[in-house]
Design a protein around this motif. Structure first.
Motif, PDB file in Angstrom:
ATOM      1  N   SER A   1       0.938  -1.147   0.049  1.00 41.89           N
ATOM      2  CA  SER A   1       0.024  -0.036   0.159  1.00 41.89           C
ATOM      3  C   SER A   1       1.061   1.204  -0.028  1.00 41.89           C
ATOM      4  O   SER A   1       1.571   1.324   0.852  1.00 41.89           O
ATOM      5  N   THR A   2       0.791   2.135  -1.127  1.00 41.02           N
ATOM      6  CA  THR A   2       1.708   3.352  -1.313  1.00 41.02           C
ATOM      7  C   THR A   2       1.012   4.435  -1.749  1.00 41.02           C
ATOM      8  O   THR A   2      -0.100   4.119  -2.375  1.00 41.02           O
ATOM      9  N   ARG A   3       1.816   5.564  -1.609  1.00 38.41           N
ATOM     10  CA  ARG A   3       1.117   6.978  -2.001  1.00 38.41           C
ATOM     11  C   ARG A   3       1.952   7.415  -3.043  1.00 38.41           C
ATOM     12  O   ARG A   3       1.526   7.708  -4.219  1.00 38.41           O
ATOM     13  N   THR A   4       3.335   7.106  -2.809  1.00 36.20           N
ATOM     14  CA  THR A   4       4.441   7.827  -3.635  1.00 36.20           C
ATOM     15  C   THR A   4       5.400   6.741  -4.275  1.00 36.20           C
ATOM     16  O   THR A   4       6.206   7.067  -4.935  1.00 36.20           O
ATOM     17  N   GLY A   5       5.070   5.507  -4.047  1.00 31.18           N
ATOM     18  CA  GLY A   5       5.919   4.462  -4.610  1.00 31.18           C
ATOM     19  C   GLY A   5       7.154   3.824  -4.020  1.00 31.18           C
ATOM     20  O   GLY A   5       7.746   2.771  -4.466  1.00 31.18           O
ATOM     21  N   GLN A   6       7.292   4.362  -2.714  1.00 35.26           N
ATOM     22  CA  GLN A   6       8.706   3.900  -2.030  1.00 35.26           C
ATOM     23  C   GLN A   6       8.380   2.381  -1.615  1.00 35.26           C
ATOM     24  O   GLN A   6       9.090   1.573  -1.410  1.00 35.26           O
ATOM     25  N   THR A   7       7.107   2.072  -0.967  1.00 35.76           N
ATOM     26  CA  THR A   7       6.587   1.116  -0.445  1.00 35.76           C
ATOM     27  C   THR A   7       6.681   0.057  -1.655  1.00 35.76           C
ATOM     28  O   THR A   7       6.892  -1.276  -1.498  1.00 35.76           O
ATOM     29  N   LYS A   8       6.257   0.190  -2.831  1.00 29.53           N
ATOM     30  CA  LYS A   8       6.162  -0.666  -3.778  1.00 29.53           C
ATOM     31  C   LYS A   8       7.643  -0.949  -4.240  1.00 29.53           C
ATOM     32  O   LYS A   8       7.705  -2.410  -4.455  1.00 29.53           O
TER      33      LYS A   8
ATOM     34  N   ALA B   1       3.168   2.015   3.797  1.00 33.20           N
ATOM     35  CA  ALA B   1       3.878   3.271   4.124  1.00 33.20           C
ATOM     36  C   ALA B   1       3.284   4.062   5.544  1.00 33.20           C
ATOM     37  O   ALA B   1       2.127   3.574   5.659  1.00 33.20           O
ATOM     38  N   THR B   2       3.937   4.710   6.212  1.00 31.27           N
ATOM     39  CA  THR B   2       3.395   5.433   7.426  1.00 31.27           C
ATOM     40  C   THR B   2       2.959   7.029   7.001  1.00 31.27           C
ATOM     41  O   THR B   2       3.654   7.604   6.438  1.00 31.27           O
ATOM     42  N   TYR B   3       1.645   7.339   7.132  1.00 31.36           N
ATOM     43  CA  TYR B   3       1.181   8.651   7.068  1.00 31.36           C
ATOM     44  C   TYR B   3       0.461   9.201   8.463  1.00 31.36           C
ATOM     45  O   TYR B   3      -0.434   8.187   8.912  1.00 31.36           O
ATOM     46  N   HIS B   4       0.765  10.135   8.797  1.00 28.93           N
ATOM     47  CA  HIS B   4       0.251  10.463  10.141  1.00 28.93           C
ATOM     48  C   HIS B   4       0.139   9.581  11.436  1.00 28.93           C
ATOM     49  O   HIS B   4      -0.817   9.255  11.931  1.00 28.93           O
ATOM     50  N   GLY B   5       1.202   8.603  11.448  1.00 23.74           N
ATOM     51  CA  GLY B   5       1.392   7.759  12.642  1.00 23.74           C
ATOM     52  C   GLY B   5       0.762   6.559  12.264  1.00 23.74           C
ATOM     53  O   GLY B   5       0.557   5.734  13.223  1.00 23.74           O
ATOM     54  N   GLU B   6       0.121   6.385  11.065  1.00 24.46           N
ATOM     55  CA  GLU B   6      -0.666   5.250  11.044  1.00 24.46           C
ATOM     56  C   GLU B   6      -0.339   4.523   9.610  1.00 24.46           C
ATOM     57  O   GLU B   6       0.389   4.995   8.618  1.00 24.46           O
TER      58      GLU B   6
ATOM     59  N   GLY C   1       7.293  -1.441   5.145  1.00 20.96           N
ATOM     60  CA  GLY C   1       7.012  -0.305   4.682  1.00 20.96           C
ATOM     61  C   GLY C   1       8.017   0.700   4.641  1.00 20.96           C
ATOM     62  O   GLY C   1       9.184   1.005   5.366  1.00 20.96           O
ATOM     63  N   ALA C   2       7.863   1.730   3.872  1.00 24.24           N
ATOM     64  CA  ALA C   2       8.676   3.016   3.906  1.00 24.24           C
ATOM     65  C   ALA C   2       8.238   4.079   4.808  1.00 24.24           C
ATOM     66  O   ALA C   2       6.840   3.948   5.254  1.00 24.24           O
ATOM     67  N   TYR C   3       9.072   4.915   5.277  1.00 23.36           N
ATOM     68  CA  TYR C   3       8.618   5.684   6.412  1.00 23.36           C
ATOM     69  C   TYR C   3       9.489   7.109   6.323  1.00 23.36           C
ATOM     70  O   TYR C   3      10.486   7.122   5.574  1.00 23.36           O
ATOM     71  N   GLY C   4       9.103   7.985   7.024  1.00 23.31           N
ATOM     72  CA  GLY C   4      10.057   9.230   6.941  1.00 23.31           C
ATOM     73  C   GLY C   4      10.825   9.394   8.325  1.00 23.31           C
ATOM     74  O   GLY C   4      11.978   9.710   8.572  1.00 23.31           O
ATOM     75  N   TRP C   5      10.143   9.328   9.706  1.00 22.85           N
ATOM     76  CA  TRP C   5      10.564   9.384  10.800  1.00 22.85           C
ATOM     77  C   TRP C   5      10.164   8.494  12.127  1.00 22.85           C
ATOM     78  O   TRP C   5      10.813   8.210  12.890  1.00 22.85           O
ATOM     79  N   SER C   6       8.816   8.153  11.816  1.00 20.70           N
ATOM     80  CA  SER C   6       8.477   7.573  13.038  1.00 20.70           C
ATOM     81  C   SER C   6       8.109   5.917  12.550  1.00 20.70           C
ATOM     82  O   SER C   6       8.406   5.171  13.316  1.00 20.70           O
ATOM     83  N   GLY C   7       7.697   5.725  11.224  1.00 22.15           N
ATOM     84  CA  GLY C   7       7.311   4.283  10.776  1.00 22.15           C
ATOM     85  C   GLY C   7       6.515   3.465  11.653  1.00 22.15           C
ATOM     86  O   GLY C   7       6.956   2.287  11.881  1.00 22.15           O
ATOM     87  N   GLU C   8       5.409   3.862  12.230  1.00 21.34           N
ATOM     88  CA  GLU C   8       4.588   2.898  12.911  1.00 21.34           C
ATOM     89  C   GLU C   8       3.984   1.753  12.007  1.00 21.34           C
ATOM     90  O   GLU C   8       3.481   0.434  12.506  1.00 21.34           O
ATOM     91  N   ALA C   9       3.657   1.869  10.843  1.00 17.66           N
ATOM     92  CA  ALA C   9       2.839   0.826   9.990  1.00 17.66           C
ATOM     93  C   ALA C   9       3.224  -0.279  10.010  1.00 17.66           C
ATOM     94  O   ALA C   9       2.568  -1.306  10.324  1.00 17.66           O
TER      95      ALA C   9
ATOM     96  N   LEU D   1      11.957   0.784   6.128  1.00 19.59           N
ATOM     97  CA  LEU D   1      13.215   1.333   5.307  1.00 19.59           C
ATOM     98  C   LEU D   1      12.783   2.755   5.111  1.00 19.59           C
ATOM     99  O   LEU D   1      11.621   3.338   4.651  1.00 19.59           O
ATOM    100  N   LYS D   2      13.726   3.898   5.108  1.00 20.12           N
ATOM    101  CA  LYS D   2      13.562   4.990   4.847  1.00 20.12           C
ATOM    102  C   LYS D   2      13.414   5.274   3.507  1.00 20.12           C
ATOM    103  O   LYS D   2      12.668   5.789   3.010  1.00 20.12           O
ATOM    104  N   SER D   3      14.165   4.403   2.757  1.00 22.46           N
ATOM    105  CA  SER D   3      13.899   4.619   1.287  1.00 22.46           C
ATOM    106  C   SER D   3      14.976   3.364   0.670  1.00 22.46           C
ATOM    107  O   SER D   3      15.837   2.954   1.163  1.00 22.46           O
TER     108      SER D   3
END
Ligand code: FMN
Length: 146
Positions: free
Chosen positions: A9-16, A58-63, A89-97, A120-122
Motif C-alpha cells: 500500500s503506497t502513495r508515492t511508490g517507495q513501498t512498492k 507506508a506510514t502517514y500521520h502515524g498510521e 513499509g517506507a517511512y519518514g521519521w516514526s514508521g508505525e505501520a 526502510l527510509k528509502s
C-alpha cells in the motif's frame, strides 16, 4: 516449493519499490513470489492459495494507510494461521505501520512470522536494497524449511 504474495500500500511508490525487492529476495531462495498492489485485493479469494504473506504499508500521520487497514479486516476472514509472514513499509521519521501490521499478523492471524518488521527510509538509501532482499530471502528460507 511454496508461493509468496507481497502486497503493498503506497502513495508515492517507495513501498512498492521495497515490495519488488522483497520479492526478488524470495526468488533468490528458489521459491515463487508475486507482487500485488493492495487496490487489486478486493475479495477473500484474492488472498487464498499462498504459503507466505508479506504485507507492506507506508506510514502517514502515524498510521498505516487506509487500504491496508481494510485489507487486514478482509484477511481476518481467510484462515492464515500458521502461514509464513512478514511486514514492511517506507517511512519518514516514526514508521508505525510495519510494526502495527506485524502485530496484527502475530496476535490475530497467528501466523508464523519472521524475526520482525522491516522499516526502510528509502529503498535505495543506507543499504536498503540489500536489507529488503535479505528480508525476502528470510521469508523464502522459512518456507523451504517447512
Ligand atoms: C503528509 C505526510 C505525512 C507523513 N506522516 C508520516 C509519519 O507520521 N511518520 C513517518 O514515519 N513518515 C511519515 N511520512 C513520510 C512517508 O512515510 C514517506 O515519505 C514514505 O517514504 C512514503 O512512502 P510511499 O512512497 O510508499 O507512500 C509522511 C509523509 C507525508 C507526505
Amino acid at each position: 516449493m511454496g508461493k509468496t504474495i507481497v502486497i503493498y500500500s503506497t502513495r508515492t511508490g517507495q513501498t512498492k519499490n521495497i515490495a519488488e525487492l522483497i520479492a526478488e529476495g524470495v526468488r533468490f531462495s528458489g521459491t515463487d513470489a508475486e507482487v500485488i498492489n493492495i487496490t487489486n485485493i478486493k475479495k477473500e479469494e484474492n488472498l487464498k492459495g499462498y504459503d507466505a504473506y508479506v504485507f507492506g504499508s507506508a506510514t502517514y500521520h502515524g498510521e498505516m494507510m487506509q487500504g491496508m487497514k481494510t485489507m487486514l479486516f478482509l484477511a481476518e476472514k481467510v484462515d492464515l494461521e500458521g502461514k509464513v509472514g512478514g511486514a514492511f513499509g517506507a517511512y519518514g521519521w516514526s514508521g508505525e505501520a510495519p510494526g502495527r501490521i506485524f502485530d496484527t499478523m502475530k496476535n490475530i492471524f497467528k501466523m508464523d512470522l519472521v524475526s520482525g518488521p522491516l522499516n526502510l527510509k528509502s529503498s535505495s538509501l543506507g543499504g536498503g536494497i540489500q536489507m529488503a532482499q535479505d528480508y525476502g530471502r528470510e521469508i523464502g528460507n522459512k518456507l523451504k524449511a517447512l
